[in-house]
Motif scaffolding. Structure first.
Motif, PDB file in Angstrom:
ATOM      1  N   MET A   1      16.393  49.905   3.266  1.00 38.83           N
ATOM      2  CA  MET A   1      15.398  49.923   2.211  1.00 38.83           C
ATOM      3  C   MET A   1      15.833  48.953   1.128  1.00 38.83           C
ATOM      4  O   MET A   1      16.974  48.945   0.706  1.00 38.83           O
ATOM      5  CB  MET A   1      15.257  51.337   1.654  1.00 38.83           C
ATOM      6  CG  MET A   1      14.336  51.443   0.480  1.00 38.83           C
ATOM      7  SD  MET A   1      14.217  53.131  -0.093  1.00 38.83           S
ATOM      8  CE  MET A   1      12.668  53.050  -0.896  1.00 38.83           C
ATOM      9  N   SER A   2      14.913  48.145   0.691  1.00 37.96           N
ATOM     10  CA  SER A   2      15.210  47.168  -0.337  1.00 37.96           C
ATOM     11  C   SER A   2      14.269  47.387  -1.522  1.00 37.96           C
ATOM     12  O   SER A   2      13.073  47.612  -1.343  1.00 37.96           O
ATOM     13  CB  SER A   2      15.036  45.758   0.218  1.00 37.96           C
ATOM     14  OG  SER A   2      15.351  44.814  -0.768  1.00 37.96           O
ATOM     15  N   LEU A   3      14.826  47.342  -2.705  1.00 34.31           N
ATOM     16  CA  LEU A   3      14.040  47.549  -3.924  1.00 34.31           C
ATOM     17  C   LEU A   3      13.733  46.210  -4.583  1.00 34.31           C
ATOM     18  O   LEU A   3      14.503  45.257  -4.464  1.00 34.31           O
ATOM     19  CB  LEU A   3      14.816  48.426  -4.905  1.00 34.31           C
ATOM     20  CG  LEU A   3      15.204  49.826  -4.418  1.00 34.31           C
ATOM     21  CD1 LEU A   3      16.040  50.534  -5.472  1.00 34.31           C
ATOM     22  CD2 LEU A   3      13.971  50.641  -4.108  1.00 34.31           C
ATOM     23  N   ASP A   4      12.621  46.145  -5.293  1.00 39.27           N
ATOM     24  CA  ASP A   4      12.286  44.957  -6.060  1.00 39.27           C
ATOM     25  C   ASP A   4      12.232  45.331  -7.548  1.00 39.27           C
ATOM     26  O   ASP A   4      12.440  46.482  -7.923  1.00 39.27           O
ATOM     27  CB  ASP A   4      10.967  44.346  -5.586  1.00 39.27           C
ATOM     28  CG  ASP A   4       9.797  45.321  -5.690  1.00 39.27           C
ATOM     29  OD1 ASP A   4      10.034  46.495  -6.032  1.00 39.27           O
ATOM     30  OD2 ASP A   4       8.658  44.899  -5.435  1.00 39.27           O
ATOM     31  N   LYS A   5      11.974  44.338  -8.394  1.00 41.60           N
ATOM     32  CA  LYS A   5      11.982  44.570  -9.849  1.00 41.60           C
ATOM     33  C   LYS A   5      10.928  45.580 -10.271  1.00 41.60           C
ATOM     34  O   LYS A   5      11.170  46.412 -11.145  1.00 41.60           O
ATOM     35  CB  LYS A   5      11.770  43.247 -10.589  1.00 41.60           C
ATOM     36  CG  LYS A   5      12.975  42.351 -10.581  1.00 41.60           C
ATOM     37  CD  LYS A   5      12.700  41.013 -11.218  1.00 41.60           C
ATOM     38  CE  LYS A   5      12.674  41.121 -12.713  1.00 41.60           C
ATOM     39  NZ  LYS A   5      12.636  39.813 -13.379  1.00 41.60           N
ATOM     40  N   ALA A   6       9.756  45.552  -9.647  1.00 47.25           N
ATOM     41  CA  ALA A   6       8.687  46.480 -10.024  1.00 47.25           C
ATOM     42  C   ALA A   6       9.078  47.919  -9.690  1.00 47.25           C
ATOM     43  O   ALA A   6       8.826  48.844 -10.468  1.00 47.25           O
ATOM     44  CB  ALA A   6       7.392  46.097  -9.312  1.00 47.25           C
ATOM     45  N   THR A   7       9.713  48.108  -8.537  1.00 45.88           N
ATOM     46  CA  THR A   7      10.131  49.453  -8.146  1.00 45.88           C
ATOM     47  C   THR A   7      11.222  49.972  -9.068  1.00 45.88           C
ATOM     48  O   THR A   7      11.210  51.135  -9.476  1.00 45.88           O
ATOM     49  CB  THR A   7      10.625  49.451  -6.686  1.00 45.88           C
ATOM     50  OG1 THR A   7       9.613  48.890  -5.857  1.00 45.88           O
ATOM     51  CG2 THR A   7      10.950  50.847  -6.214  1.00 45.88           C
ATOM     52  N   VAL A   8      12.186  49.124  -9.415  1.00 45.02           N
ATOM     53  CA  VAL A   8      13.260  49.532 -10.324  1.00 45.02           C
ATOM     54  C   VAL A   8      12.693  49.851 -11.703  1.00 45.02           C
ATOM     55  O   VAL A   8      13.096  50.827 -12.337  1.00 45.02           O
ATOM     56  CB  VAL A   8      14.353  48.446 -10.400  1.00 45.02           C
ATOM     57  CG1 VAL A   8      15.363  48.760 -11.473  1.00 45.02           C
ATOM     58  CG2 VAL A   8      15.038  48.305  -9.052  1.00 45.02           C
ATOM     59  N   ALA A   9      11.734  49.082 -12.171  1.00 47.03           N
ATOM     60  CA  ALA A   9      11.102  49.369 -13.458  1.00 47.03           C
ATOM     61  C   ALA A   9      10.368  50.698 -13.411  1.00 47.03           C
ATOM     62  O   ALA A   9      10.410  51.481 -14.377  1.00 47.03           O
ATOM     63  CB  ALA A   9      10.142  48.247 -13.833  1.00 47.03           C
TER      64      ALA A   9
ATOM     65  N   LEU B   1      16.884  43.974 -15.465  1.00 53.71           N
ATOM     66  CA  LEU B   1      16.248  44.490 -14.255  1.00 53.71           C
ATOM     67  C   LEU B   1      16.799  43.840 -12.983  1.00 53.71           C
ATOM     68  O   LEU B   1      17.018  44.522 -11.981  1.00 53.71           O
ATOM     69  CB  LEU B   1      14.738  44.297 -14.316  1.00 53.71           C
ATOM     70  CG  LEU B   1      13.959  45.367 -15.075  1.00 53.71           C
ATOM     71  CD1 LEU B   1      12.476  45.008 -15.108  1.00 53.71           C
ATOM     72  CD2 LEU B   1      14.155  46.722 -14.461  1.00 53.71           C
ATOM     73  N   GLU B   2      17.020  42.529 -13.013  1.00 50.04           N
ATOM     74  CA  GLU B   2      17.509  41.831 -11.817  1.00 50.04           C
ATOM     75  C   GLU B   2      18.896  42.335 -11.416  1.00 50.04           C
ATOM     76  O   GLU B   2      19.170  42.557 -10.227  1.00 50.04           O
ATOM     77  CB  GLU B   2      17.542  40.323 -12.068  1.00 50.04           C
ATOM     78  CG  GLU B   2      17.722  39.501 -10.812  1.00 50.04           C
ATOM     79  CD  GLU B   2      16.578  39.689  -9.833  1.00 50.04           C
ATOM     80  OE1 GLU B   2      16.869  39.834  -8.625  1.00 50.04           O
ATOM     81  OE2 GLU B   2      15.413  39.701 -10.245  1.00 50.04           O
TER      82      GLU B   2
ATOM     83  N   ASP C   1      22.359  46.213  -8.041  1.00 48.95           N
ATOM     84  CA  ASP C   1      23.216  47.404  -8.031  1.00 48.95           C
ATOM     85  C   ASP C   1      22.606  48.526  -7.196  1.00 48.95           C
ATOM     86  O   ASP C   1      23.288  49.155  -6.381  1.00 48.95           O
ATOM     87  CB  ASP C   1      23.454  47.897  -9.459  1.00 48.95           C
ATOM     88  CG  ASP C   1      24.306  46.946 -10.286  1.00 48.95           C
ATOM     89  OD1 ASP C   1      24.992  46.094  -9.676  1.00 48.95           O
ATOM     90  OD2 ASP C   1      24.293  47.076 -11.524  1.00 48.95           O
ATOM     91  N   LEU C   2      21.322  48.794  -7.387  1.00 50.11           N
ATOM     92  CA  LEU C   2      20.682  49.871  -6.648  1.00 50.11           C
ATOM     93  C   LEU C   2      20.581  49.555  -5.157  1.00 50.11           C
ATOM     94  O   LEU C   2      20.733  50.448  -4.322  1.00 50.11           O
ATOM     95  CB  LEU C   2      19.294  50.165  -7.235  1.00 50.11           C
ATOM     96  CG  LEU C   2      19.298  50.860  -8.596  1.00 50.11           C
ATOM     97  CD1 LEU C   2      17.879  51.035  -9.107  1.00 50.11           C
ATOM     98  CD2 LEU C   2      19.986  52.204  -8.521  1.00 50.11           C
ATOM     99  N   ASN C   3      20.347  48.295  -4.801  1.00 50.52           N
ATOM    100  CA  ASN C   3      20.331  47.927  -3.390  1.00 50.52           C
ATOM    101  C   ASN C   3      21.701  48.095  -2.747  1.00 50.52           C
ATOM    102  O   ASN C   3      21.815  48.501  -1.596  1.00 50.52           O
ATOM    103  CB  ASN C   3      19.822  46.490  -3.206  1.00 50.52           C
ATOM    104  CG  ASN C   3      18.316  46.409  -3.299  1.00 50.52           C
ATOM    105  OD1 ASN C   3      17.604  47.333  -2.915  1.00 50.52           O
ATOM    106  ND2 ASN C   3      17.817  45.290  -3.809  1.00 50.52           N
ATOM    107  N   ALA C   4      22.767  47.794  -3.492  1.00 47.74           N
ATOM    108  CA  ALA C   4      24.124  48.001  -2.972  1.00 47.74           C
ATOM    109  C   ALA C   4      24.398  49.487  -2.766  1.00 47.74           C
ATOM    110  O   ALA C   4      24.979  49.889  -1.748  1.00 47.74           O
ATOM    111  CB  ALA C   4      25.155  47.400  -3.932  1.00 47.74           C
ATOM    112  N   ILE C   5      23.966  50.320  -3.715  1.00 47.91           N
ATOM    113  CA  ILE C   5      24.157  51.773  -3.576  1.00 47.91           C
ATOM    114  C   ILE C   5      23.399  52.291  -2.367  1.00 47.91           C
ATOM    115  O   ILE C   5      23.922  53.076  -1.562  1.00 47.91           O
ATOM    116  CB  ILE C   5      23.714  52.489  -4.867  1.00 47.91           C
ATOM    117  CG1 ILE C   5      24.671  52.164  -6.009  1.00 47.91           C
ATOM    118  CG2 ILE C   5      23.643  54.001  -4.645  1.00 47.91           C
ATOM    119  CD1 ILE C   5      24.201  52.626  -7.371  1.00 47.91           C
TER     120      ILE C   5
END
Length: 95
Positions: free
Chosen positions: A1-9, A24-25, A30-34
């Motif tokens: 699963m990969s997150l983008d800036k809109a999802t993190v926001a 955000l970037e 960080d969240l993709n690594a986790i």
């Protein structure tokens, strides 16, 4: 699963965390690594492991509640500045 800036926001908004746009970037990375580390747990073979419903269901070994030493009031209070009937005498702390 990969997150983008809109999802993190969106996640930050739901968590009521204020994340500036310039952070955000970095947060995406960080969240993709986790999430990558969490996905590695799927590779662990748990076929022989019994499910655990609770970690509190286990009891600890109990030892016998017996006095193993004691009865030395005179030796314990020998160095006390002041003692009475085998007890330490201390200054009054409540007025």
């Amino acid at each position: 699963m990969s997150l983008d800036k809109a999802t993190v926001a969106s996640i930050a908004n739901l968590a009521r965390i204020k994340v500036p746009d310039d952070r955000l970037e970095a947060m995406v990375g960080d969240l993709n690594a986790i999430l990558g580390f969490v996905e590695q747990l799927d590779e662990v073979d748990t076929s022989g492991v019994e499910p655990l419903a609770s970690v509190t269901g286990h009891t600890l070994p109990q030892r016998e509640d017996a006095v193993t030493d004691g009865g030395y009031q005179a030796r314990v209070t020998a160095n006390a500045p002041e003692s009475a009937h085998g007890f330490f005498v201390v200054p009054k702390v409540v007025e």
